[in-house]
Design a protein around this motif. Structure first.
Motif, PDB file in Angstrom:
ATOM      1  N   GLY A 136       0.829  -1.208   0.000  1.00  0.00           N
ATOM      2  CA  GLY A 136       0.000   0.000   0.000  1.00  0.00           C
ATOM      3  C   GLY A 136       0.860   1.253   0.000  1.00  0.00           C
ATOM      4  O   GLY A 136       0.596   2.216  -0.738  1.00  0.00           O
ATOM      5  N   GLU A 137       1.905   1.242   0.807  1.00  0.00           N
ATOM      6  CA  GLU A 137       2.847   2.364   0.878  1.00  0.00           C
ATOM      7  C   GLU A 137       3.466   2.620  -0.502  1.00  0.00           C
ATOM      8  O   GLU A 137       3.595   3.768  -0.931  1.00  0.00           O
ATOM      9  CB  GLU A 137       3.953   2.027   1.897  1.00  0.00           C
ATOM     10  CG  GLU A 137       5.015   3.106   2.090  1.00  0.00           C
ATOM     11  CD  GLU A 137       4.680   4.081   3.200  1.00  0.00           C
ATOM     12  OE1 GLU A 137       3.723   3.813   3.956  1.00  0.00           O
ATOM     13  OE2 GLU A 137       5.360   5.112   3.317  1.00  0.00           O
ATOM     14  N   ALA A 138       3.818   1.530  -1.186  1.00  0.00           N
ATOM     15  CA  ALA A 138       4.447   1.650  -2.503  1.00  0.00           C
ATOM     16  C   ALA A 138       3.472   2.249  -3.518  1.00  0.00           C
ATOM     17  O   ALA A 138       3.851   3.119  -4.310  1.00  0.00           O
ATOM     18  CB  ALA A 138       4.930   0.276  -2.985  1.00  0.00           C
ATOM     19  N   VAL A 139       2.218   1.800  -3.474  1.00  0.00           N
ATOM     20  CA  VAL A 139       1.219   2.299  -4.426  1.00  0.00           C
ATOM     21  C   VAL A 139       0.990   3.798  -4.217  1.00  0.00           C
ATOM     22  O   VAL A 139       1.054   4.593  -5.163  1.00  0.00           O
ATOM     23  CB  VAL A 139      -0.116   1.513  -4.289  1.00  0.00           C
ATOM     24  CG1 VAL A 139      -1.221   2.181  -5.094  1.00  0.00           C
ATOM     25  CG2 VAL A 139       0.071   0.064  -4.721  1.00  0.00           C
ATOM     26  N   VAL A 140       0.748   4.194  -2.948  1.00  0.00           N
ATOM     27  CA  VAL A 140       0.491   5.615  -2.660  1.00  0.00           C
ATOM     28  C   VAL A 140       1.714   6.456  -3.028  1.00  0.00           C
ATOM     29  O   VAL A 140       1.598   7.495  -3.690  1.00  0.00           O
ATOM     30  CB  VAL A 140       0.116   5.812  -1.164  1.00  0.00           C
ATOM     31  CG1 VAL A 140      -0.039   7.293  -0.850  1.00  0.00           C
ATOM     32  CG2 VAL A 140      -1.170   5.058  -0.833  1.00  0.00           C
ATOM     33  N   THR A 141       2.900   5.994  -2.625  1.00  0.00           N
ATOM     34  CA  THR A 141       4.121   6.758  -2.903  1.00  0.00           C
ATOM     35  C   THR A 141       4.342   6.904  -4.407  1.00  0.00           C
ATOM     36  O   THR A 141       4.633   8.003  -4.898  1.00  0.00           O
ATOM     37  CB  THR A 141       5.333   6.063  -2.241  1.00  0.00           C
ATOM     38  OG1 THR A 141       5.083   5.961  -0.834  1.00  0.00           O
ATOM     39  CG2 THR A 141       6.623   6.852  -2.463  1.00  0.00           C
ATOM     40  N   GLY A 142       4.182   5.803  -5.140  1.00  0.00           N
ATOM     41  CA  GLY A 142       4.371   5.839  -6.592  1.00  0.00           C
ATOM     42  C   GLY A 142       3.407   6.805  -7.265  1.00  0.00           C
ATOM     43  O   GLY A 142       3.804   7.602  -8.113  1.00  0.00           O
ATOM     44  N   LEU A 143       2.138   6.756  -6.839  1.00  0.00           N
ATOM     45  CA  LEU A 143       1.130   7.630  -7.457  1.00  0.00           C
ATOM     46  C   LEU A 143       1.401   9.103  -7.153  1.00  0.00           C
ATOM     47  O   LEU A 143       1.341   9.952  -8.037  1.00  0.00           O
ATOM     48  CB  LEU A 143      -0.276   7.249  -6.964  1.00  0.00           C
ATOM     49  CG  LEU A 143      -0.850   5.937  -7.509  1.00  0.00           C
ATOM     50  CD1 LEU A 143      -2.193   5.623  -6.849  1.00  0.00           C
ATOM     51  CD2 LEU A 143      -1.015   6.017  -9.029  1.00  0.00           C
ATOM     52  N   VAL A 144       1.703   9.395  -5.889  1.00  0.00           N
ATOM     53  CA  VAL A 144       1.932  10.795  -5.513  1.00  0.00           C
ATOM     54  C   VAL A 144       3.180  11.334  -6.205  1.00  0.00           C
ATOM     55  O   VAL A 144       3.167  12.435  -6.770  1.00  0.00           O
ATOM     56  CB  VAL A 144       2.031  10.952  -3.975  1.00  0.00           C
ATOM     57  CG1 VAL A 144       2.433  12.372  -3.598  1.00  0.00           C
ATOM     58  CG2 VAL A 144       0.701  10.586  -3.320  1.00  0.00           C
ATOM     59  N   VAL A 145       4.261  10.551  -6.193  1.00  0.00           N
ATOM     60  CA  VAL A 145       5.495  11.022  -6.833  1.00  0.00           C
ATOM     61  C   VAL A 145       5.263  11.212  -8.330  1.00  0.00           C
ATOM     62  O   VAL A 145       5.720  12.207  -8.909  1.00  0.00           O
ATOM     63  CB  VAL A 145       6.677  10.057  -6.565  1.00  0.00           C
ATOM     64  CG1 VAL A 145       7.886  10.425  -7.417  1.00  0.00           C
ATOM     65  CG2 VAL A 145       7.056  10.094  -5.087  1.00  0.00           C
ATOM     66  N   SER A 146       4.527  10.312  -8.975  1.00  0.00           N
ATOM     67  CA  SER A 146       4.334  10.490 -10.419  1.00  0.00           C
ATOM     68  C   SER A 146       3.469  11.715 -10.705  1.00  0.00           C
ATOM     69  O   SER A 146       3.694  12.404 -11.700  1.00  0.00           O
ATOM     70  CB  SER A 146       3.791   9.224 -11.088  1.00  0.00           C
ATOM     71  OG  SER A 146       2.521   8.928 -10.600  1.00  0.00           O
ATOM     72  N   ALA A 147       2.510  12.003  -9.821  1.00  0.00           N
ATOM     73  CA  ALA A 147       1.695  13.207 -10.024  1.00  0.00           C
ATOM     74  C   ALA A 147       2.546  14.472  -9.893  1.00  0.00           C
ATOM     75  O   ALA A 147       2.416  15.407 -10.688  1.00  0.00           O
ATOM     76  CB  ALA A 147       0.540  13.245  -9.023  1.00  0.00           C
ATOM     77  N   VAL A 148       3.424  14.506  -8.899  1.00  0.00           N
ATOM     78  CA  VAL A 148       4.250  15.706  -8.699  1.00  0.00           C
ATOM     79  C   VAL A 148       5.289  15.820  -9.818  1.00  0.00           C
ATOM     80  O   VAL A 148       5.514  16.900 -10.355  1.00  0.00           O
ATOM     81  CB  VAL A 148       4.948  15.697  -7.318  1.00  0.00           C
ATOM     82  CG1 VAL A 148       5.795  16.956  -7.132  1.00  0.00           C
ATOM     83  CG2 VAL A 148       3.911  15.596  -6.205  1.00  0.00           C
ATOM     84  N   VAL A 149       5.891  14.695 -10.189  1.00  0.00           N
ATOM     85  CA  VAL A 149       6.906  14.697 -11.241  1.00  0.00           C
ATOM     86  C   VAL A 149       6.299  15.151 -12.576  1.00  0.00           C
ATOM     87  O   VAL A 149       6.938  15.838 -13.368  1.00  0.00           O
ATOM     88  CB  VAL A 149       7.550  13.290 -11.347  1.00  0.00           C
ATOM     89  CG1 VAL A 149       7.833  12.913 -12.778  1.00  0.00           C
ATOM     90  CG2 VAL A 149       8.838  13.237 -10.542  1.00  0.00           C
ATOM     91  N   ALA A 150       5.023  14.791 -12.789  1.00  0.00           N
ATOM     92  CA  ALA A 150       4.376  15.170 -14.041  1.00  0.00           C
ATOM     93  C   ALA A 150       4.094  16.666 -14.102  1.00  0.00           C
ATOM     94  O   ALA A 150       4.167  17.273 -15.166  1.00  0.00           O
ATOM     95  CB  ALA A 150       3.069  14.386 -14.209  1.00  0.00           C
ATOM     96  N   SER A 151       3.766  17.281 -12.935  1.00  0.00           N
ATOM     97  CA  SER A 151       3.410  18.695 -12.992  1.00  0.00           C
ATOM     98  C   SER A 151       4.580  19.614 -12.632  1.00  0.00           C
ATOM     99  O   SER A 151       4.737  20.667 -13.229  1.00  0.00           O
ATOM    100  CB  SER A 151       2.207  18.981 -12.085  1.00  0.00           C
ATOM    101  OG  SER A 151       2.445  18.480 -10.802  1.00  0.00           O
TER     102      SER A 151
END
Lengths: 228, 125
Positions: free
Chosen positions: A189-204
């Motif tokens: 769960g930690e990996a999923v949340v971390t991956g999603l949040v980091v990809s959202a920030v990296v994208a913007s």
């Protein structure tokens, strides 16, 4: 994984308090290199987001739950020293205002969730980033990998502390198996949340992601080329 | 991309991130699982949960992520969540702002903090 008062005896709590104070002391000095006019507000925001994320317990089956710890996430977004301080601030606010995590256990919680999870999570992130293709797209994947291992690592160190200074007489092997088992699932769960949040920030805003430095620099070049 | 649209895009990041954080703490938290977390569960199953002491009463109105005196569960938890985000932002933001490097190049005037995202943009000059 907030340790309440009473699980660990006084000498162990004092020892983890000393470790936590030393770790935070070093982080306070080293974080300066990671913080400037742009990244300081980002670090405050990351701390606030981790606080919010820690409120969301997700079920992991059999009547138990887990929530984001955020050590790897914070370290990747704002740097390991600042990341450790972010989690320490969250733990302080939780202990003082939310009655979450004991106050005599604050040193234990900072050691496990701010220091161990950041050291292991960011360490694994750096290793993964080195073997993955050199691109911004690798950053969320490496961050997820770091997050995945950071949770069982903190669980293992808790068990070690419990074996040394646990106030109850419970077989260490039994605690270790259960802690590692459940926290590996929580780590997913930690990996999923971390991956999603980091990809959202990296994208913007790739320029705001500490773990994407050097990779993000290529982006504006591409834009200006396309514009020209 | 014009410099104005870039600036508004940058503002939008902060606004969206803050909004998401407040929504997670203030609204989403109501839907969180109330099952014990991993450590509590293991402590129950292996038999050391009873060694946990009650948390120290610090006099905070937000103990256990509820708001003292607010009956409605959703509102009580929501206020506590938003207050916690605010406190974390205040303590963390304050600490990091004090710790930050102050590079001489970044001190053109008092407008500096408001500008926030200061990347050298020759177009401005």
């Amino acid at each position: 994984m907030h340790v309440p008062d009473g699980f660990l005896d006084a000498p162990t709590s004092v020892a983890t308090g000393v470790v936590a104070a030393a770790g935070v002391g070093i982080a306070l000095r080293r974080a300066r290199a990671e913080l400037d006019d742009r990244t300081a507000p980002m670090a405050g925001l990351v701390a606030a987001f981790v606080f919010a994320g820690q409120m969301i317990n997700f079920p992991v089956g059999a009547g138990t739950s887990g929530h984001l710890l955020g050590g790897a996430l914070a370290a990747v977004l704002v740097g390991p020293w600042t990341g450790a301080l972010c989690i320490s601030v969250v733990l302080l606010v939780q202990g003082l205002f939310m009655a979450d995590g004991g106050l005599t256990a604050l040193g234990t919680n900072i050691t496990l969730l701010a220091l161990i999870s950041v050291v292991v999570g960011y360490g694994a992130f750096v290793l993964l980033r080195a073997v993955l293709p050199r691109s911004v797209a690798s950053v969320p994947i490496a961050a997820a990998g770091g997050a995945l291992v950071s949770v069982p690592a903190a669980a293992a160190v808790f068990t070690l502390l419990f074996a040394i200074g646990g106030t109850a007489d419970v077989a260490t092997g039994k605690v270790l198996t259960a802690m590692l088992g459940w926290h590996t699932v929580i780590g997913i769960g930690e990996a999923v949340v971390t991956g999603l949040v980091v990809s959202a920030v990296v994208a913007s805003r790739p320029d705001l992601v500490h773990g994407a430095r050097g990779l993000a620099a290529r982006r504006p070049l591409v834009t200006s080329e396309a514009a020209a | 991309m014009s410099s104005t649209s870039r600036t508004s895009g940058r503002r939008r990041f902060w606004a969206v991130a803050l909004l998401v954080t407040l929504l997670v703490a203030g609204v989403g938290s109501y839907y969180a699982s109330s099952h014990p977390d991993g450590l509590e569960y293991v402590a129950e199953k292996t038999g050391f949960i009873d060694t946990a002491e009650d948390p120290v009463d610090t006099g905070s109105p937000f103990a256990d992520y509820g708001t003292k005196g607010v009956e409605d569960e959703r509102l009580s938890g929501g206020i506590a969540g938003v207050a916690g985000v605010g406190l974390t932002l205040l303590v963390g933001g304050g600490l990091f702002w004090l710790l930050r490097r102050r590079t001489p190049a970044d001190q053109p005037g008092p407008q500096d903090d408001a500008r926030g995202d200061s990347q050298p943009e020759p177009a401005h000059h």
